[in-house]
Write a protein that holds these residues in place. Structure first.
Motif, PDB file in Angstrom:
ATOM      1  N   ARG A 195       0.826  -1.204   0.000  1.00 58.25           N
ATOM      2  CA  ARG A 195       0.000   0.000   0.000  1.00 58.25           C
ATOM      3  C   ARG A 195       0.866   1.262   0.000  1.00 58.25           C
ATOM      4  NH1 ARG A 195      -5.603   1.021   1.327  1.00 58.25           N
ATOM      5  NH2 ARG A 195      -5.862   2.926   0.136  1.00 58.25           N
ATOM      6  N   ARG A 213       2.229   1.718  -3.364  1.00 61.79           N
ATOM      7  CA  ARG A 213       1.166   2.173  -4.259  1.00 61.79           C
ATOM      8  C   ARG A 213       0.929   3.682  -4.109  1.00 61.79           C
ATOM      9  NH1 ARG A 213      -1.117   2.255  -8.281  1.00 61.79           N
ATOM     10  NH2 ARG A 213      -3.332   2.549  -8.567  1.00 61.79           N
ATOM     11  N   GLU A 214       0.921   4.140  -2.873  1.00 60.80           N
ATOM     12  CA  GLU A 214       0.690   5.564  -2.641  1.00 60.80           C
ATOM     13  C   GLU A 214       1.838   6.409  -3.207  1.00 60.80           C
ATOM     14  OE1 GLU A 214      -2.081   6.893  -1.687  1.00 60.80           O
ATOM     15  OE2 GLU A 214      -3.054   4.997  -1.214  1.00 60.80           O
ATOM     16  N   GLU A 259       3.715   5.537  -5.693  1.00 56.21           N
ATOM     17  CA  GLU A 259       3.577   5.473  -7.153  1.00 56.21           C
ATOM     18  C   GLU A 259       2.525   6.463  -7.649  1.00 56.21           C
ATOM     19  OE1 GLU A 259       2.718   1.366  -7.836  1.00 56.21           O
ATOM     20  OE2 GLU A 259       4.799   0.798  -7.387  1.00 56.21           O
TER      21      GLU A 259
END
Ligand code: CTP
Length: 404
Positions: free
Chosen positions: A214, A217-218, A220
């Motif tokens: 997560r 992902r953040e 990115e």
């Protein structure tokens, strides 16, 4: 916009005509089944901001999956339903994707746990959302088509350019909203409202509970927004890095991040490496975020490379003999972080060089394949790096002398 007719003209201006028509037809079908249906989320915010957005999210006061099925049976296309969540994705015959969900209320029994969900009305559905600017709904039933519902002063905050949460536990319930808030703030040049800013700082330690995936992902998403460094700076001001890793980024951190991005190395793992490298127990902090074999190798090599005796005036062949097995990325990161310009030069040259001979050339002159091949090719690489061999002919002569 003050009236729904103004909203309707915006929709016409900003949405593809086929999407606009689809919403009108959807409104008529909703009327037929006596359901209230609304466009919600980012697209409503963006219509109000005069920005394009093609994510069509609909909420229904009633069964969202059932309604999606009715839409598909009347207007064609296909449904993928996730009954457990009361959500469905309708892909129309012209390939427009529409997410349809049931209005719902979510309760969190404890931070980090999945919420408990029950069906509810539009106001309740909007109340569980992240920021006021994302809580507006646009009704699409024919008689009310284009009406904005704005229960939480979203339009006021758009005017004031504020990122504001709806209730004090918002970040605690979902700490990734801190990242989302930063993204929106940067995307629209908005500020966090004072109280929101304080609460984000208070909730920053909760980010320890989000998974490594997560967090990647953040990061990115910030990168995709073209705002990685600005975003990481804002997160620093919100105490995210000190809470998560007990690190305080410096001017060098930002400089190195920019260098990294300029070199087109945009794996989020590198960003964390830059953030953590050199801090107390950096390896222990970084390791849980190494999710791929390559990332693990990078950590391992970064530890290893610091133990090698490397000097500014070493011949490239000497550097190569120490570093040939290291990933380009390891060398690049280490060169950056330890500010070793000469390693960047070595790396550059190592990437540029194509060997004048291949294994096939060795076989052609009658050598038998075996471990000796890699020894010879390594020597050749060293000679090319030092520019003792500059042509294929010189390479062949060198090889002949070796054998003779
Ligand atoms: N949402 C939320 N909390 C989250 C994620 C999403 O409350 N952690 C809500 C927001 O209100 C958002 C909606 O769910 O408007 C849809 O989420 P998403 O599609 O991720 O956000 P958008 O606002 O559409 O953002 P973007 O423009 O970046 O797609």
């Amino acid at each position: 916009p003050s009236s729904n007719s103004e909203m309707v003209s915006r929709m016409k201006a900003l949405l593809p005509p086929s999407t606009f028509e689809l919403l009108e037809k959807t409104g008529l079908i909703a009327d037929k089944y006596k359901l209230n249906v609304y466009l919600i989320g980012g697209i409503v915010r963006d219509l109000l901001l005069n920005r394009q957005n093609e994510d069509i999210d609909l909420v229904v006061e009633g069964d969202g999956v059932e309604f999606a099925k009715k839409l598909a049976s009347e207007l064609g296309g296909e449904i993928k339903a996730h009954d457990a969540f009361g959500t469905a994705t309708w892909t129309t015959s012209t390939s427009i994707k529409v997410d349809v969900v049931t209005c719902r209320t979510e309760y969190y029994e404890a931070p980090g746990l999945l919420p408990i969900v029950r069906a509810s009305n539009i106001r309740e559905d909007l109340r569980r959302r992240d920021f006021t600017i994302n809580t507006m709904a646009l009704r699409i039933n024919k008689q009310y088509f284009g009406d904005i519902l704005d229960y939480f002063q979203g339009q006021v905050d758009i005017k004031k350019k504020k990122i504001r949460i709806l209730h004090n536990l918002s970040f605690i319930e979902d700490p990734t909203r801190i990242f989302r808030g930063v993204r929106f703030a940067l995307r629209f040049s908005y500020q966090f409202a004072d109280q929101t800013n304080r609460l984000a700082k208070d909730a920053a330690p909760m980010l320890k509970h989000i998974s490594a995936l997560r967090l990647h992902r953040e990061l990115e998403l910030l990168m995709a927004e073209g705002q990685l460094v600005e975003g990481m700076k804002m997160l620093d001001q919100l105490h995210v890095w000190v809470s998560l890793f007990e690190v305080k980024p410096t001017l060098k951190t930002w400089k190195h991040l920019n260098q990294m991005i300029n070199a087109k190395l945009t794996d989020s793992f590198y960003f964390l490496t830059i953030l953590l490298y050199g801090s107390k127990k950096w390896k222990d902090k970084l390791t849980p975020y190494a999710l791929t074999a390559k990332q693990s190798k990078l950590v391992q090599q970064l530890v290893q490379i610091t133990t090698i005796d490397l000097k500014d005036n070493d011949m490239l062949s000497k550097l190569h003999t120490s570093l040939f097995s290291f990933l380009d990325e390891t060398i690049f990161l280490y060169a950056l972080l330890d500010e070793k310009e000469y390693l960047l030069k070595y790396l550059q040259k190592r990437k540029e060089i194509t060997l004048f001979l291949t294994g096939n050339d060795l076989i052609k002159i009658g050598m038998k394949p075996g471990p000796v091949f890699s020894t010879i090719l390594h020597q050749l690489m060293c000679l090319q790096l030092d520019e003792h061999i500059r042509t294929k002919e010189e390479a062949i002569n060198w090889l002949k002398n070796q054998r003779g």
